[in-house]
Design a protein around this motif. Structure first.
Motif, PDB file in Angstrom:
ATOM      1  N   ALA A  89       0.820  -1.213   0.000  1.00 34.37           N
ATOM      2  CA  ALA A  89       0.000   0.000   0.000  1.00 34.37           C
ATOM      3  C   ALA A  89       0.860   1.272   0.000  1.00 34.37           C
ATOM      4  O   ALA A  89       0.668   2.159  -0.840  1.00 34.37           O
ATOM      5  N   PRO A  90       1.836   1.407   0.922  1.00 33.97           N
ATOM      6  CA  PRO A  90       2.685   2.623   0.855  1.00 33.97           C
ATOM      7  C   PRO A  90       3.510   2.693  -0.426  1.00 33.97           C
ATOM      8  O   PRO A  90       3.729   3.791  -0.950  1.00 33.97           O
ATOM      9  N   TYR A  91       3.955   1.539  -0.911  1.00 33.52           N
ATOM     10  CA  TYR A  91       4.789   1.558  -2.110  1.00 33.52           C
ATOM     11  C   TYR A  91       4.001   2.052  -3.326  1.00 33.52           C
ATOM     12  O   TYR A  91       4.491   2.870  -4.117  1.00 33.52           O
ATOM     13  N   VAL A  92       2.770   1.575  -3.471  1.00 33.53           N
ATOM     14  CA  VAL A  92       1.932   2.009  -4.597  1.00 33.53           C
ATOM     15  C   VAL A  92       1.580   3.493  -4.468  1.00 33.53           C
ATOM     16  O   VAL A  92       1.580   4.239  -5.465  1.00 33.53           O
ATOM     17  N   LEU A  93       1.303   3.957  -3.249  1.00 38.51           N
ATOM     18  CA  LEU A  93       1.014   5.374  -3.042  1.00 38.51           C
ATOM     19  C   LEU A  93       2.217   6.236  -3.400  1.00 38.51           C
ATOM     20  O   LEU A  93       2.089   7.320  -3.985  1.00 38.51           O
ATOM     21  N   GLN A  94       3.402   5.740  -3.060  1.00 41.75           N
ATOM     22  CA  GLN A  94       4.615   6.470  -3.396  1.00 41.75           C
ATOM     23  C   GLN A  94       4.802   6.562  -4.908  1.00 41.75           C
ATOM     24  O   GLN A  94       5.201   7.597  -5.447  1.00 41.75           O
ATOM     25  N   LEU A  95       4.493   5.451  -5.613  1.00 36.25           N
ATOM     26  CA  LEU A  95       4.602   5.461  -7.072  1.00 36.25           C
ATOM     27  C   LEU A  95       3.610   6.438  -7.693  1.00 36.25           C
ATOM     28  O   LEU A  95       3.929   7.165  -8.647  1.00 36.25           O
ATOM     29  N   GLN A  96       2.373   6.449  -7.155  1.00 34.75           N
ATOM     30  CA  GLN A  96       1.362   7.348  -7.692  1.00 34.75           C
ATOM     31  C   GLN A  96       1.707   8.812  -7.437  1.00 34.75           C
ATOM     32  O   GLN A  96       1.384   9.700  -8.242  1.00 34.75           O
ATOM     33  N   ALA A  97       2.402   9.073  -6.320  1.00 36.56           N
ATOM     34  CA  ALA A  97       2.784  10.446  -6.002  1.00 36.56           C
ATOM     35  C   ALA A  97       3.828  10.975  -6.981  1.00 36.56           C
ATOM     36  O   ALA A  97       3.880  12.169  -7.268  1.00 36.56           O
ATOM     37  N   HIS A  98       4.648  10.074  -7.472  1.00 35.89           N
ATOM     38  CA  HIS A  98       5.670  10.476  -8.437  1.00 35.89           C
ATOM     39  C   HIS A  98       5.129  10.424  -9.860  1.00 35.89           C
ATOM     40  O   HIS A  98       5.819  10.791 -10.788  1.00 35.89           O
TER      41      HIS A  98
END
Length: 733
Positions: free
Chosen positions: A724-733
């Protein structure tokens, strides 16, 4: 005799001229020769008459006719049609000459009969149009004969004879001018059609032959044709270049080329600086075989490097050079062999009771003398398989047969390992405490027997020199069968969780995850993965466990369709033995609409240890589907380095045991460096496991290692807390 056959065209090997068949030239020459002989005979008779009566008679005419016929015979091939027409005209002129200058009716009838043959000759030599012309021309002599036969007879008998001549000549005319020409024409027509078909077939065969020769010569593979005498009769361009056949005129014996065999396979041969391999032999005819040859020099030298590294790896894998004894890996394999033998035996752990004196009062060379003496003890007691393994920290491990009481066997071995020995200037008392686990009472696998023996050693009282494993001493107080039942229920009620640990480049960038199973039992609490996985393998639950993890992982990944990196799942050798394993993996991915690149499968070394066709077929099927494959914990199992080239492996994960001493152990450093270079050459990614410190990572990076996994980068965490945090981080970039 050969010249006569050649002159009369009795041999069909000569080429055709001006679309004239051999048999036509042959027929013309035979007829001319026959006419020439008859003419020569008449000339001889005329010459005899001339000598006898001094009257010229027909000598001049017959001599001229003989000369003309002989000339036609000589030029019958070059001037075929002229010779044929001249022959027919000569026969006709001869008949006219007899009619004009020979008043006898019988001579006239003979001349007419001769002309009747001309349509048949014309049909044979020239064609049906010319034959028709001569048939019409023959009506003239027939008419003359009928006129000569038309004189009235004087009586009935003469009338009957007169009619008989009429009927005979009519019959002869129609027979030679109509019946026989029609029959010959029909036969020649059929022969002509047959010849056309043969020519078409010959042309087709020639085209096919040229096409085959074109494909043969331009084939990508080097191909040679070998007859039943093992002679090379033909080779394409690729083969001539590879085998250097330009200096060996064909045919030549194959032993001139394949004379230095390598090994006993009969497929590898050394020639000059190259290694030739006969890939296949195909028999196309009873006396002809096609050999497919390739240059295996690079592959052969690569295999030699594999063997050299394999030998070095084998020594590092199975042997401890500090004490000159086998190691734990060797002992584990010996236990596996003994399990297959099914005879009762013990697995023993022997701890040195005077270890401090040995480590601090005796140097390394003198310690080797101690272990050399211990090795002789085991060689003397061959029931222990003639060897002992060194497990580290002064601890020994061995297996031995036992037939009597288990406790008596343990006591006997404790006494064998209690002795005095002179090491340098010191009299050393070697005193070992022995703890054992017995097969089959205490386990059915090498891993379980070793663990139980170690547990018996750890639970032994300090003042006791021998002990036997007891299930009642297990920490959890549960039998292995009960734990297997609990594991089966845990799979049924979804008690297991998936944790993820990241895999990274040296810079820290994430390249993937490894899925790890965790079990927090309601009865036993947290159960180590190594323990319940061993239970699953022993009691046949490993397949269900693998499918459970893959299904649960795919179900979770369906919520993260944009995840750019794969998640690796561990599979065992037992999983690959399933007939439909590959289909099950594909079914999980298709059920949740996941790409093949979403997961990666990590295999144990044992999965590729032996020549098993079915696992290899499964792995190739998965690789072709798009699933990446990796070898986990490489360096601790059974695999041969050379075997990697046979499997579709994408990543090699080096076990931490190969990485611990790369800074101090030159052999380990050289071995790991060679393995990394081979991986790079084969296009296999190399990953180091258990990386915990920055210096360790830097040392590995200098060897060429690019991928890392360990606590230096990340620790195992629950899957939802990682994705979940990893996907959110990808979406933020």
């Amino acid at each position: 005799m050969y010249n006569l056959r050649q002159f009369f065209h009795l041999d069909d090997s000569l080429p055709h001229t001006r679309h004239i068949a051999h048999w036509q030239v042959s027929a013309l020459r035979l007829m001319l020769m026959t006419v020439f002989l008859i003419s020569l005979a008449i000339t001889s008779h005329s010459l005899y008459a001339y000598v006898a009566s001094q009257t010229p008679s027909h000598l001049t005419i017959t001599s001229v006719a003989s000369t003309i016929i002989f000339s036609l015979l000589l030029f019958s091939r070059k001037y075929y049609f002229f010779s044929a027409h001249t022959l027919l005209l000569s026969i006709t002129i001869f008949a006219i000459y007899i009619h004009l200058f020979t008043p006898a009716i019988h001579a006239i009838q003979i001349s007419a009969t001769i002309t009747y043959v001309t349509p048949v000759i014309a049909l044979i030599l020239i064609g049906r149009k010319t034959s028709t012309c001569y048939t019409v021309l023959n009506l003239l002599p027939l008419y003359i004969i009928f006129q000569d036969l038309g004189t009235p007879s004087k009586n009935a008998q003469a009338e009957l004879l007169h009619n008989a001549h009429f009927y005979i000549h009519t019959f002869v005319f129609f027979f030679f001018n109509i019946c026989i020409p029609l029959a010959v024409w029909r036969t020649s027509l059929a022969a002509m059609h047959l010849q056309q078909q043969l020519q078409q077939h010959s042309a087709l065969l020639e085209k096919q032959k040229n096409l085959y020769r074109k494909f043969f010569q331009n084939a990508y593979s080097a191909i040679i044709l070998v007859n039943e005498k093992q002679q090379i009769v033909e080779a394409n361009r690729k083969a001539k270049q590879l085998l250097n056949l330009y200096h060996h005129p064909l045919p030549c014996h194959s032993q001139l080329i394949f004379n230095q065999a390598i090994g006993d396979s009969g497929q590898l041969y050394k020639r000059a600086n190259s290694i030739l391999q006969i890939d296949a032999k195909e028999r196309h005819e009873k006396s002809l075989s096609a050999w497919y040859v390739s240059d295996a020099s690079e592959q052969f030298h690569l295999q030699q490097q594999f063997k050299a590294l394999g030998a070095q790896h084998h020594q590092t894998k199975y042997f401890n050079t500090q004490v000159n004894l086998p190691n734990k890996t060797w002992l584990r394999e010996q236990i596996d062999i003994a399990v297959k033998g099914a005879a009762p035996f013990i697995v023993a752990i022997a701890d040195n009771q005077n270890l401090k004196v040995l480590e601090h009062g005796i140097d390394a060379e003198q310690r080797k003398l101690l272990y050399k003496h211990i090795n002789k003890i085991f060689e003397h007691h061959n029931q222990a398989n003639s060897a002992v393994a060194y497990l580290g920290s002064g601890r020994l491990g061995f297996i031995a047969a036992h037939n009597g009481a288990l406790i008596d066997t343990v006591k006997q071995w404790q006494q064998n390992l209690d002795f005095w020995i002179r090491l340098g200037n010191l009299q050393y008392h070697a005193k070992y405490a022995v703890s054992v686990a017995a097969y089959p009472q205490h386990g059915y696998s090498a891993e379980r027997l070793l663990k139980n023996a170690v547990q018996a050693c750890e639970l032994r009282h300090s003042n006791v020199l021998y002990s036997v494993f007891d299930f009642s001493l297990k920490k959890q107080r549960l039998g292995r069968h009960e734990m297997a039942l609990l594991l089966e229920k845990a799979l049924e009620y979804d008690e297991l969780e998936i944790y993820l640990q990241g895999k990274h480049f040296a810079c820290g960038r994430l390249i993937g995850f490894e899925a790890l199973a965790r079990w927090n039992s309601h009865l036993m609490g947290f159960v180590p993965a190594g323990e319940f996985i061993a239970i699953a393998e022993e009691f046949g639950l490993i397949e269900a466990l693998t499918q459970y993890i893959i299904h649960k992982l795919c179900q979770t990944l369906a919520n993260y369709p944009a995840l750019p990196v794969p998640i690796a799942v561990n599979v065992s050798a037992q999983d690959l033995e399933q007939e439909d394993f590959a289909q099950q993996i594909k079914a999980h991915l298709q059920r949740y609409n996941l790409a093949a690149s979403a997961i990666e499968l990590e295999l144990t070394e044992y999965s590729i240890a032996n020549d098993r066709a079915h696992p290899l077929m499964q792995l190739k099927s998965l690789s072709q589907f798009g699933i990446k494959l990796a070898i986990d914990d490489f360096g601790t199992g059974y695999s041969n380095i050379a075997r990697l080239i046979e499997y579709p492996i994408n990543r090699l994960k080096f076990d931490r045991s190969l990485l611990d001493k790369i800074d101090t152990d030159r052999n380990q450093h050289a071995l790991l460096s060679g393995m990394v270079k081979i991986c790079a050459k084969l296009g296999i990614a190399a990953l180091a496991e258990g990386v915990e410190t920055t210096p360790q990572r830097d040392a590995l990076a200098q060897l060429g290692m690019q991928e890392f996994q360990g606590y230096l980068y990340s620790t195992p965490q629950p899957i939802e807390q990682v994705l979940a945090p990893y996907v959110l981080q990808l979406q933020a970039h």
